[in-house]
Motif scaffolding. Structure first.
Motif, PDB file in Angstrom:
ATOM      1  N   GLY A 107      37.192  31.389  36.050  1.00 15.92           N
ATOM      2  CA  GLY A 107      36.883  31.978  37.341  1.00 15.92           C
ATOM      3  C   GLY A 107      38.069  31.981  38.294  1.00 15.92           C
ATOM      4  N   LEU A 108      37.851  32.551  39.465  1.00  9.44           N
ATOM      5  CA  LEU A 108      38.860  32.544  40.516  1.00  9.44           C
ATOM      6  C   LEU A 108      38.799  31.205  41.248  1.00  9.44           C
ATOM      7  CD1 LEU A 108      38.158  36.143  41.845  1.00  9.44           C
ATOM      8  CD2 LEU A 108      40.083  35.437  40.416  1.00  9.44           C
ATOM      9  N   LYS A 109      39.891  30.794  41.841  1.00 11.00           N
ATOM     10  CA  LYS A 109      39.938  29.476  42.468  1.00 11.00           C
ATOM     11  C   LYS A 109      38.992  29.368  43.656  1.00 11.00           C
ATOM     12  CE  LYS A 109      44.711  28.283  41.249  1.00 11.00           C
ATOM     13  NZ  LYS A 109      46.061  27.959  41.780  1.00 11.00           N
ATOM     14  N   THR A 110      39.033  30.357  44.528  1.00 10.73           N
ATOM     15  CA  THR A 110      38.302  30.249  45.789  1.00 10.73           C
ATOM     16  C   THR A 110      37.569  31.539  46.136  1.00 10.73           C
ATOM     17  OG1 THR A 110      40.182  31.045  47.097  1.00 10.73           O
ATOM     18  CG2 THR A 110      40.051  28.661  46.679  1.00 10.73           C
ATOM     19  N   LEU A 111      36.660  31.425  47.101  1.00 10.07           N
ATOM     20  CA  LEU A 111      35.977  32.598  47.621  1.00 10.07           C
ATOM     21  C   LEU A 111      36.982  33.562  48.239  1.00 10.07           C
ATOM     22  CD1 LEU A 111      33.321  34.080  48.288  1.00 10.07           C
ATOM     23  CD2 LEU A 111      33.220  32.740  50.404  1.00 10.07           C
ATOM     24  N   SER A 112      38.044  33.017  48.839  1.00 11.73           N
ATOM     25  CA  SER A 112      39.085  33.857  49.422  1.00 11.73           C
ATOM     26  C   SER A 112      39.741  34.736  48.360  1.00 11.73           C
ATOM     27  CB  SER A 112      40.143  32.980  50.110  1.00 11.73           C
ATOM     28  OG  SER A 112      41.171  33.783  50.656  1.00 11.73           O
ATOM     29  N   GLU A 113      39.943  34.176  47.163  1.00 11.36           N
ATOM     30  CA  GLU A 113      40.517  34.970  46.073  1.00 11.36           C
ATOM     31  C   GLU A 113      39.545  36.050  45.622  1.00 11.36           C
ATOM     32  OE1 GLU A 113      42.178  33.161  42.649  1.00 11.36           O
ATOM     33  OE2 GLU A 113      43.621  31.955  43.748  1.00 11.36           O
ATOM     34  N   MET A 114      38.268  35.708  45.631  1.00 13.33           N
ATOM     35  CA  MET A 114      37.258  36.711  45.285  1.00 13.33           C
ATOM     36  C   MET A 114      37.261  37.845  46.311  1.00 13.33           C
ATOM     37  SD  MET A 114      33.138  36.233  44.835  1.00 13.33           S
ATOM     38  CE  MET A 114      32.196  37.335  43.782  1.00 13.33           C
ATOM     39  N   ASP A 115      37.396  37.495  47.586  1.00 16.24           N
ATOM     40  CA  ASP A 115      37.487  38.505  48.640  1.00 16.24           C
ATOM     41  C   ASP A 115      38.668  39.437  48.385  1.00 16.24           C
ATOM     42  OD1 ASP A 115      35.331  37.322  49.880  1.00 16.24           O
ATOM     43  OD2 ASP A 115      36.526  36.280  51.397  1.00 16.24           O
ATOM     44  N   SER A 116      39.801  38.852  48.007  1.00 15.60           N
ATOM     45  CA  SER A 116      40.999  39.642  47.743  1.00 15.60           C
ATOM     46  C   SER A 116      40.788  40.568  46.556  1.00 15.60           C
ATOM     47  CB  SER A 116      42.198  38.715  47.479  1.00 15.60           C
ATOM     48  OG  SER A 116      43.366  39.467  47.197  1.00 15.60           O
ATOM     49  N   TYR A 117      40.165  40.041  45.511  1.00 13.53           N
ATOM     50  CA  TYR A 117      39.875  40.869  44.335  1.00 13.53           C
ATOM     51  C   TYR A 117      38.966  42.031  44.721  1.00 13.53           C
ATOM     52  CZ  TYR A 117      37.852  42.337  39.888  1.00 13.53           C
ATOM     53  OH  TYR A 117      37.406  43.098  38.832  1.00 13.53           O
ATOM     54  N   CYS A 118      37.911  41.732  45.466  1.00 13.15           N
ATOM     55  CA  CYS A 118      36.975  42.777  45.890  1.00 13.15           C
ATOM     56  C   CYS A 118      37.666  43.829  46.746  1.00 13.15           C
ATOM     57  CB  CYS A 118      35.795  42.162  46.651  1.00 13.15           C
ATOM     58  SG  CYS A 118      34.646  41.216  45.625  1.00 13.15           S
ATOM     59  N   TYR A 119      38.612  43.392  47.567  1.00 19.11           N
ATOM     60  CA  TYR A 119      39.331  44.367  48.400  1.00 19.11           C
ATOM     61  C   TYR A 119      40.122  45.333  47.528  1.00 19.11           C
ATOM     62  CZ  TYR A 119      42.755  46.625  51.303  1.00 19.11           C
ATOM     63  OH  TYR A 119      43.517  47.592  51.894  1.00 19.11           O
ATOM     64  N   HIS A 120      40.836  44.782  46.539  1.00 19.32           N
ATOM     65  CA  HIS A 120      41.713  45.616  45.723  1.00 19.32           C
ATOM     66  C   HIS A 120      40.954  46.593  44.831  1.00 19.32           C
ATOM     67  CE1 HIS A 120      44.850  42.701  46.896  1.00 19.32           C
ATOM     68  NE2 HIS A 120      45.656  43.714  46.701  1.00 19.32           N
ATOM     69  N   VAL A 121      39.730  46.260  44.449  1.00 19.18           N
ATOM     70  CA  VAL A 121      38.987  47.155  43.558  1.00 19.18           C
ATOM     71  C   VAL A 121      37.889  47.945  44.264  1.00 19.18           C
ATOM     72  CG1 VAL A 121      39.473  45.728  41.551  1.00 19.18           C
ATOM     73  CG2 VAL A 121      37.371  45.349  42.824  1.00 19.18           C
ATOM     74  N   ALA A 122      37.531  47.575  45.490  1.00 21.79           N
ATOM     75  CA  ALA A 122      36.433  48.272  46.169  1.00 21.79           C
ATOM     76  C   ALA A 122      36.667  48.466  47.667  1.00 21.79           C
ATOM     77  CB  ALA A 122      35.122  47.519  45.958  1.00 21.79           C
ATOM     78  N   GLY A 123      37.155  47.434  48.355  1.00 22.25           N
ATOM     79  CA  GLY A 123      37.375  47.553  49.792  1.00 22.25           C
ATOM     80  C   GLY A 123      38.334  48.673  50.139  1.00 22.25           C
ATOM     81  N   VAL A 124      39.384  48.821  49.352  1.00 27.79           N
ATOM     82  CA  VAL A 124      40.372  49.869  49.604  1.00 27.79           C
ATOM     83  C   VAL A 124      39.764  51.253  49.386  1.00 27.79           C
ATOM     84  CG1 VAL A 124      41.298  49.896  47.239  1.00 27.79           C
ATOM     85  CG2 VAL A 124      42.755  50.560  49.154  1.00 27.79           C
ATOM     86  N   VAL A 125      38.762  51.337  48.500  1.00 22.59           N
ATOM     87  CA  VAL A 125      38.052  52.604  48.301  1.00 22.59           C
ATOM     88  C   VAL A 125      37.259  52.954  49.563  1.00 22.59           C
ATOM     89  CG1 VAL A 125      36.308  53.818  46.935  1.00 22.59           C
ATOM     90  CG2 VAL A 125      37.891  52.233  45.817  1.00 22.59           C
TER      91      VAL A 125
END
Length: 335
Positions: free
Chosen positions: A140-158
């Motif tokens: 898994g990812l280390k932190t919720l913050s990393e999950m937020d970053s992942y979500c941004y790069h694959v969906a938030g930017v969309v």
């Protein structure tokens, strides 16, 4: 077949959901948003192909960014990538890679502002996905913050890209651009978190996990012990915590939708259908936290049709939409 007809045809093959929602947009938006989705799907196909090494994925992603920028020929990338795709890649996705030049020709027909929005999205997404995929694991990812970053790069930017396109299309929508852009990232995260939770076990089979270790550790569960068919109540508590976080993002998604003028029924439906299907999926996950595969919590075609019907009936009423949202999400754990 013209490039535009091909785009409409292949959209139905690569996405059941977006093949439903994108056609709700006006003709001025339908063409460019369809193209944007296909560009994102090409980037996603590169990252999901199991036969490619992390280094190959990075190189192909970098080349694809250059293709969209007009610095490389799409034919060259298509001819190099297509033969390497395995049976794990959908036939429709292989077809999309093969016909990449068609997608790029349509992209090049858009206005400079539209192309800039699409290019920014592809650039951020492709670069971010390559970095996350290279460091992915079953832990898994280390932190919720990393999950937020992942979500941004694959969906938030969309979400940011779509907001740019909506504001370019409508001066009335553009009056709310600043608030819309802020909420767009949260809207994207709500949808992506839903996908992450839905696809836990399918991702596990591919050797990756996008869940945040810190959230589950707080509940007393170590993601290193994650295993399909071996449910731990502490793991269920972790899912509940993430559903609660997703709930707050869903609220922002509703706020985003209500900022769109009721007269823009197509854009509202586009947002509401995606929001509705995400809510129904999270409801099923919340009730079956011990599920072992996505098929167990997949929403039925009947539920999709009901979502569409109810959304269409309430599209223009902010009061009805707020009430409906409350009724559908009141069982979620809210942190």
């Amino acid at each position: 077949m013209s490039d535009e007809r091909y785009q409409s045809h292949i959209l139905k093959g690569v996405s059941r959901t977006f093949a439903l929602t994108i056609p709700q947009l006006s003709s001025n938006l339908y063409k460019v948003v369809s193209n944007a989705y296909l560009l994102c799907r090409i980037a996603d196909t590169i990252e999901d192909e199991p036969n490619l090494t992390p280094n190959q994925k990075r190189q192909f992603s970098q080349t694809f960014i250059k293709v969209v920028a007009g610095e490389e020929r799409p034919e060259t990338l298509s001819q190099a990538l297509h033969p390497l795709l395995s049976d794990s890649t959908l036939v429709a996705e292989k077809d999309l890679i093969f016909n990449m030049p068609r997608v790029i020709r349509l992209y090049n027909s858009f206005t400079p502002r539209q192309r800039a929005s699409l290019y920014r999205c592809v650039h951020i997404m492709a670069k971010g996905m390559a970095e996350f995929q290279q460091n992915s694991s079953l832990e898994g990812l280390k932190t919720l913050s990393e999950m937020d970053s992942y979500c941004y790069h694959v969906a938030g930017v969309v979400g940011e890209m779509l907001t740019d396109l909506f504001c370019d299309y409508s001066p009335e929508i553009a009056q709310h651009q600043v608030e819309l852009q802020t909420l767009a990232v949260s809207f994207g995260q709500a949808l992506q978190m839903t996908n992450i939770l839905k696809d836990i076990w399918e991702d596990y089979q591919r050797g990756v996990c996008w869940l945040p270790r810190d959230v589950f550790a707080e509940m007393g569960f170590d993601l290193k012990k994650l295993s399909p068919g071996q449910y731990d109540p502490a793991f269920g508590d972790g899912l509940g915590a993430l559903i609660g976080i997703a709930h707050s993002h869903l609220q922002n998604a509703l706020r985003y939708t209500l900022l769109i003028p009721p007269s823009e029924k197509g854009i509202r439906r586009f947002c509401l259908w995606a929001l509705g299907m995400a809510i129904l999926t999270l409801r099923r996950i919340n009730r079956r936290r011990d599920f072992c595969k996505a098929q167990e919590i997949k929403i039925s075609r009947r539920s999709v049709k009901a979502t569409i019907l109810v959304s269409n009936l309430t599209t223009g009423s902010n009061t009805s939409l707020r009430l409906l949202f409350y009724l559908l999400t009141r069982d979620f754990v809210v942190l």
